[in-house]
Design an enzyme around this catalytic site. Sequence first.
Site, mmCIF file in Angstrom:
data_model
loop_
_atom_site.group_PDB
_atom_site.id
_atom_site.type_symbol
_atom_site.label_atom_id
_atom_site.label_comp_id
_atom_site.label_asym_id
_atom_site.label_seq_id
_atom_site.Cartn_x
_atom_site.Cartn_y
_atom_site.Cartn_z
ATOM 1 N N GLY A 12 38.895 43.368 58.929
ATOM 2 C CA GLY A 12 40.214 42.792 59.194
ATOM 3 C C GLY A 12 40.320 41.874 60.401
ATOM 4 N NE ARG A 65 37.684 43.164 37.177
ATOM 5 C CZ ARG A 65 37.111 43.241 38.382
ATOM 6 N NH1 ARG A 65 37.845 43.268 39.470
ATOM 7 N NH2 ARG A 65 35.813 43.292 38.488
ATOM 8 N NE ARG A 91 38.067 46.104 43.319
ATOM 9 C CZ ARG A 91 37.012 46.627 42.692
ATOM 10 N NH1 ARG A 91 35.890 46.839 43.366
ATOM 11 N NH2 ARG A 91 37.060 46.938 41.422
ATOM 12 C CG LEU A 93 43.753 39.871 43.274
ATOM 13 C CD1 LEU A 93 44.487 39.049 44.322
ATOM 14 C CD2 LEU A 93 44.432 41.223 43.067
ATOM 15 C CG ASN A 107 40.247 33.880 49.466
ATOM 16 O OD1 ASN A 107 40.242 34.927 50.130
ATOM 17 N ND2 ASN A 107 39.151 33.415 48.887
ATOM 18 C CG HIS A 109 34.594 31.524 50.289
ATOM 19 N ND1 HIS A 109 34.265 32.732 49.703
ATOM 20 C CD2 HIS A 109 33.485 30.746 50.218
ATOM 21 C CE1 HIS A 109 33.010 32.688 49.296
ATOM 22 N NE2 HIS A 109 32.515 31.486 49.590
ATOM 23 C CG ASP A 145 35.196 32.295 46.200
ATOM 24 O OD1 ASP A 145 36.157 32.865 46.723
ATOM 25 O OD2 ASP A 145 34.060 32.798 46.139
ATOM 26 C CD GLU A 174 35.720 33.349 58.016
ATOM 27 O OE1 GLU A 174 36.522 34.187 57.600
ATOM 28 O OE2 GLU A 174 34.488 33.482 57.879
HETATM 29 C C1 GAR Z 1 35.333 36.842 56.277
HETATM 30 O O1 GAR Z 1 34.192 36.152 56.698
HETATM 31 C C2 GAR Z 1 35.926 36.197 55.047
HETATM 32 O O2 GAR Z 1 35.803 34.811 55.035
HETATM 33 C C3 GAR Z 1 35.067 36.814 53.963
HETATM 34 O O3 GAR Z 1 34.906 38.146 54.347
HETATM 35 C C4 GAR Z 1 34.970 38.236 55.759
HETATM 36 C C5 GAR Z 1 36.032 39.249 56.102
HETATM 37 O O4 GAR Z 1 36.054 39.506 57.476
HETATM 38 N N1 GAR Z 1 35.700 36.695 52.685
HETATM 39 C C6 GAR Z 1 35.032 36.540 51.543
HETATM 40 O O5 GAR Z 1 33.819 36.493 51.480
HETATM 41 C C7 GAR Z 1 35.920 36.435 50.321
HETATM 42 N N2 GAR Z 1 35.192 35.845 49.244
HETATM 43 P P1 GAR Z 1 37.302 40.171 58.144
HETATM 44 O O6 GAR Z 1 37.599 41.445 57.350
HETATM 45 O O7 GAR Z 1 36.849 40.492 59.545
HETATM 46 O O8 GAR Z 1 38.439 39.206 58.110
#
Ligand code: GAR
Length: 210
Positions: A12, A65, A91, A93, A107, A109, A145, A174
Amino acid sequence: MLDVAVLVSGRGSNLQALIDACAADDFPARIVAVISNNPGSYGLERAKLAGIPTAVVNHRDYEDRESFDNAIDEELKKFKAKFICLAGFMRILEARFVNRWRDRILNIHPSLLPSFKGLHTQERALESGVRFTGCTVHIVRPEMDEGPIILQAAVAVDPEDDADSLAEKVLIQEHLIYPEALKLIALGRVSISGNRSIIEKAEYPKEALI
Ligand code: GAR
């Protein structure tokens, strides 16, 4: 004020970036709920520490799902969320859910989409030999994605990088672009046209490497 629910599965840190951004008086969105499919997600703790209501919808409790997605939808209704941010939500959706929330799911990525969709993005970026990688905030479409890109930030791949060091550098970016993208949307400065987004007066965070 845009009422947002954040969906998380793990540590998170992107949720934290959104929580921190929302704490500013002039931020145009607020987090009304944090929902996780994983009862052990540290994102739930972060939400509790920030005084944000939480819910767990454990995918293991649902036989398919569709019923899992419907249970998420119920929670979103309960909290009167108007917009969804996926922040490390691992997950998929289903199309029915995504279409119900069309243009209202964001989202993040950890790659420069459309490169390296899916998992193990940093390993694949290193294997492919790209000189730059990065992260993307995009509107969610039913295909994984895919969807209109709102913001991206680039990160240089150094010869000494491994997947962990690269992920760390990408994560810093990010945390800068996710709140900024949400802000632009909440201010009504983003319109969607086909697979593109048009942003009125986009201002990248100064610290982001573009
Ligand atoms: C992040 O790097 C996010 O971009 C990636 O998971 C990580 C979550 O980190 N998301 C994906 O790969 C989705 N396809 P966080 O829980 O510390 O935010």
